[in-house]
Design an enzyme around this catalytic site. Sequence first.
Site, PDB file in Angstrom:
ATOM      1  N   ARG A 132     -17.292  37.257 -31.707  1.00  0.00           N
ATOM      2  CA  ARG A 132     -16.850  37.395 -33.259  1.00  0.00           C
ATOM      3  C   ARG A 132     -17.691  37.913 -34.165  1.00  0.00           C
ATOM      4  O   ARG A 132     -18.282  37.532 -35.446  1.00  0.00           O
ATOM      5  CB  ARG A 132     -16.678  35.792 -33.661  1.00  0.00           C
ATOM      6  CG  ARG A 132     -15.508  35.089 -33.218  1.00  0.00           C
ATOM      7  CD  ARG A 132     -14.303  35.694 -33.220  1.00  0.00           C
ATOM      8  NE  ARG A 132     -13.459  34.930 -32.352  1.00  0.00           N
ATOM      9  CZ  ARG A 132     -13.283  34.955 -31.013  1.00  0.00           C
ATOM     10  NH1 ARG A 132     -13.724  36.031 -30.491  1.00  0.00           N
ATOM     11  NH2 ARG A 132     -12.248  34.365 -30.354  1.00  0.00           N
ATOM     12  N   GLU A 180     -16.345  31.365 -40.029  1.00  0.00           N
ATOM     13  CA  GLU A 180     -16.115  32.715 -39.441  1.00  0.00           C
ATOM     14  C   GLU A 180     -15.429  33.734 -40.483  1.00  0.00           C
ATOM     15  O   GLU A 180     -15.665  34.669 -40.364  1.00  0.00           O
ATOM     16  CB  GLU A 180     -14.787  32.518 -38.330  1.00  0.00           C
ATOM     17  CG  GLU A 180     -14.427  33.801 -37.614  1.00  0.00           C
ATOM     18  CD  GLU A 180     -13.525  33.416 -36.816  1.00  0.00           C
ATOM     19  OE1 GLU A 180     -12.650  34.336 -36.531  1.00  0.00           O
ATOM     20  OE2 GLU A 180     -13.706  32.417 -35.689  1.00  0.00           O
ATOM     21  N   SER A 209      -8.655  30.534 -37.579  1.00  0.00           N
ATOM     22  CA  SER A 209      -9.754  29.639 -37.189  1.00  0.00           C
ATOM     23  C   SER A 209     -11.187  29.840 -38.141  1.00  0.00           C
ATOM     24  O   SER A 209     -11.660  31.005 -38.570  1.00  0.00           O
ATOM     25  CB  SER A 209     -10.471  30.251 -35.820  1.00  0.00           C
ATOM     26  OG  SER A 209      -9.477  30.210 -34.669  1.00  0.00           O
TER      27      SER A 209
END
Length: 408
Positions: free
Chosen positions: A235, A404, A305
């Site tokens: 990520r 995130e 997410s």
Amino acid sequence: MKDKQQLEQKELLEKDAQNLVSYVADSHKKNQKNNHSFAKYLANIYNIFPLVYRKILFKDNWLNKYNVYKDKILSNYSLYKHNTLFIKSKAERFAFINSEEELIELLKINREVFKLPVKILGNGSNVILPSKLKAFVLKVNTNGWHLISEDKDTVLISVEAGTNWHSFVKDMLMNGYHGLENLALIPGTVGASAVQNIGAYGVEVSSFIDSLDIIDLSVYEKVNISKGECNFSYRHSIFKELENKFIYKLYFKLYKNIQPNIEYSSLKEYFKNKKKVTHLDLFETVIKIRQTKMPDINKLGCAGSFFINPVITKDRLMEIQKIIPDILFWKSDENLFKIPAAALIDFLGWKRKKPYKGICVYEKHALIIINKRTHNIKNSDILYTAKEIQNAVYQHFGVPLIIEPVIL
């Protein structure tokens, strides 16, 4: 309010005009007194013109008189419809980008006139916006892909950064170019996929990126960089650290004969009784699974997410297994393991907690924070809930959770 703003604009333009007249008159007097040449006199006036026109030419009321800039640069523009969390936010300046030339021209205008930080916006599906974004926000509308080259096993595809990610995945599948099926239905643009290094069901987008065309927002130079220069990891990419680099185009290496990747546990379970799994089977199954877990972003505010799955030590994993014996984990490195953040959040009962100002954890997936009210929500309301979750998880498990979405 509108009349007041127009009056202020008019007064400002009149003041600029007066300044110009005064400057020309003063310059003329000085030139007469000092007996300067006419050429030097003109040079003095020329030097001030850019300064004056920076004040006049790019004001909104002036812009409307010129078709080349009409409707291109917008002031105090609402970003409510340009972020999937439905945060009520306004950008000081805003423009849609439809071409590389347009991007560079607007960057030059910003440098000379507004002098604002530049923020690039895709679909707004992975950002948390402030109420007032003091920046020149550029919304990427570039779209489309092309086949660059191919051999019997692989293809090289170029794709514009503003292309919708899911549409791109579907197009590749329909043309027999494979590898991206596990990443179906992820919201956002192709450009944002590289920034976040999106991943799902055992696959990360970086595995298929060959190179990228980027534009340096400070010097307007376009360069091609390799995948290795992007520092891709879980990520993460270098573009999260270098805000002055804009991804304009991406090049993907995809496969004609690769086998569908069904190694992820939930996919294995789904296909355990199926002898042959096609790429279309995989694509459609990923969509079905995601639809059972993800909210409809057109009805509920959501940024996908919300937390990155934490990577922890073996000792920490063993401590957590005493509390959640059946927690899933994946080996990340020699002594490091990745665990699902959703399992920690769910264990603490966050899916059952009442919303705070319409903000709560989605009842079908603990990793997702949703906005039920979809109006009059501030980023502070969302970040308050996120902080409460972070504190609870850390206090109970000793595991820090990282947000995130990008907080602007």
